[in-house]
Design a protein around this motif. Structure first.
Motif, short mmCIF file in Angstrom:
data_model
loop_
_atom_site.label_atom_id
_atom_site.label_comp_id
_atom_site.label_asym_id
_atom_site.label_seq_id
_atom_site.Cartn_x
_atom_site.Cartn_y
_atom_site.Cartn_z
N ALA A 132 0.81 -1.22 0.00
CA ALA A 132 0.00 0.00 0.00
C ALA A 132 0.83 1.27 0.00
N CYS A 133 2.02 1.23 0.60
CA CYS A 133 2.79 2.47 0.79
C CYS A 133 3.42 2.99 -0.49
N VAL A 134 3.31 2.25 -1.60
CA VAL A 134 4.01 2.68 -2.82
C VAL A 134 3.33 3.86 -3.51
N LEU A 135 2.14 4.25 -3.10
CA LEU A 135 1.41 5.31 -3.81
C LEU A 135 1.99 6.70 -3.52
N GLY A 136 1.55 7.32 -2.45
CA GLY A 136 2.15 8.58 -2.00
C GLY A 136 2.47 9.60 -3.06
N LEU A 137 3.74 9.94 -3.17
CA LEU A 137 4.16 11.02 -4.06
C LEU A 137 3.93 10.69 -5.52
N GLU A 338 -12.60 -2.12 -5.11
CA GLU A 338 -13.09 -2.90 -6.24
C GLU A 338 -11.97 -3.30 -7.20
N ARG A 339 -10.74 -2.98 -6.84
CA ARG A 339 -9.54 -3.30 -7.64
C ARG A 339 -9.59 -2.70 -9.04
N GLN A 340 -10.33 -1.62 -9.19
CA GLN A 340 -10.23 -0.85 -10.43
C GLN A 340 -8.90 -0.11 -10.45
N PHE A 341 -8.38 0.19 -9.28
CA PHE A 341 -7.08 0.84 -9.11
C PHE A 341 -6.30 -0.01 -8.11
N VAL A 342 -5.03 -0.30 -8.43
CA VAL A 342 -4.21 -1.13 -7.54
C VAL A 342 -2.94 -0.38 -7.18
N PRO A 343 -2.43 -0.59 -5.96
CA PRO A 343 -1.14 0.03 -5.60
C PRO A 343 -0.05 -0.48 -6.54
N ALA A 344 0.64 0.43 -7.18
CA ALA A 344 1.67 0.07 -8.15
C ALA A 344 2.71 1.19 -8.20
N PRO A 345 3.96 0.83 -8.53
CA PRO A 345 4.48 -0.49 -8.85
C PRO A 345 4.63 -1.37 -7.61
#
Length: 377
Positions: A132-137, A338-345
């Motif tokens: 989850a923490c990969v989003l942020g900036l 709903e997993r339309q958006f996933v934490p990535a990379p």
């Protein structure tokens, strides 16, 4: 008694390594929560600030706590908070590096961080803090360039995704997002797809499938000598809404496409500098020189071709009514669930503990592909 906090302190400008030690536990103010961080991610801007300090962030008051990308558990709630409860798991963007707060308590590289409610979203079940923490900036930079009126000004994303054929003539809308396997690119591809745009992206061939799985309709080799022609062919019958440029040569390729189309000629430019650790004394001058060179080139290009290139500056990213806040509040909760958006990379976990953050910074400085460097706490 409040919990015992510790932080990876940056005691002064251009100081290495971080000094891990005690830090105050700060109670949340109105509209704020305190998160016990379970994992943090590293961005290029973190090590850039550590290496050159005042050139990019002269407003910092030392000692300071860097770090933007965090995920963990809510342990305290300030007055007026409505979206979260004690024990909720959240992913968030810590905002200490923004000029307006400039407070170590809002830095991510510590056990307990003060987070603004509008810069956080619930972590879905089955997603770890490291994921989850990969989003942020990366998320904030992508959203700002895509949706802020000063840049591409695209329609905001929604759940379910907007239809791509919402132009008056019924043609599909499209946007170019280069560097689709990067941290910013991984977020920009998903956001643009959910906003109702066909996404034309670039990456190395080994990452084509990864970028397509994020929502890109076409992915091209960013090193291809025919990239501009490939993009033009893919855009036939589509309305180009703009380009989000990441990576070397991206602006030139996007500009070449726009010069040959009667369409929006706006390019939002995101990127991070590349520098060897052994030349920090020259790096500040290089950044200033590059910035001046970019402004001159952009002005000349605009006069000659009408293509408007703007480097993304996150001046209003923490605005509670701004586009980034709307992504966290209005889009992410349902899109993630709903997993339309996933934490990535995906995360590349270096180890556990605040003392691993300097090692993680060194790894990030060397460069990673389709992954984000993460430290568990």
């Amino acid at each position: 008694m409040p919990p015992k906090n510790q932080a990876a302190w940056l005691p002064a400008a251009k100081t290495k390594p971080f000094q891990v030690g005690d830090a105050p536990y700060t109670h949340p103010g109105p509209g704020e929560i305190v998160v016990r961080n379970g994992a943090v991610a590293i961005n290029p801007f973190d090590w850039v600030v550590q290496v050159i300090g005042p050139v990019l962030a002269g407003y910092i008051t030392y000692p300071f706590v860097l770090g933007t990308d965090v995920a963990g558990t809510v342990v305290e709630i300030g007055p007026g908070v409505e979206r979260f409860r004690l024990g909720d798991r959240v992913l968030a963007s810590a905002v200490a590096l923004s000029k307006e707060p400039n407070k170590a308590a809002e830095g991510g590289f510590q056990l307990y961080t003060v987070i603004r409610e509008h810069m956080a979203a619930p972590t879905p079940a089955g997603v770890t803090d490291e994921q989850a923490c990969v989003l942020g900036l990366g998320l904030g930079t992508a959203a700002y360039g895509l949706f802020h009126k000063d840049y591409l000004g695209l329609d905001l994303p929604q759940v379910p995704a907007r239809p791509t054929t919402s132009t008056p003539g019924g043609r599909p809308r499209a946007v170019i997002v280069t560097g689709g396997a990067s941290s910013v690119g991984s977020n920009a591809v998903q956001l643009a797809a959910s906003a109702g745009y066909e996404v034309l992206s670039t990456s190395s061939p080994k990452n084509f499938a990864y970028v397509k799985n994020l929502g890109a309709t076409h992915v091209f080799d960013y090193n291809s000598k025919t990239l501009a022609q490939d993009l033009l062919r893919a855009l036939e019958g589509r309305e180009l809404a703009g380009a989000y440029a990441i990576g070397k040569g991206a602006v030139e390729a996007c500009a070449a496409v726009m010069q040959r189309r009667d369409a929006t000629k706006r390019i939002a430019l995101a990127g991070s500098p590349s520098v060897r650790e052994d030349v920090p004394s020259f790096f500040g001058a290089r950044i200033i020189g590059n910035a001046i060179g970019l402004m001159v080139k952009s002005a000349v290009r605009y006069l000659l071709t009408g293509v408007d290139v703007k480097f993304i500056q996150l001046n209003e990213m923490t605005d509670p009514q701004g586009v980034v806040a709307r992504i966290y509040s209005d889009f992410l909760p349902r899109a993630l669930a709903e997993r339309q958006f996933v934490p990535a990379p995906p995360p590349l976990v270096v180890g556990k503990g605040l003392d691993k953050i300097q090692e993680a910074m060194a790894l990030q400085m060397k460069g990673v592909s389709a992954m984000k460097v993460v430290v568990s706490l």
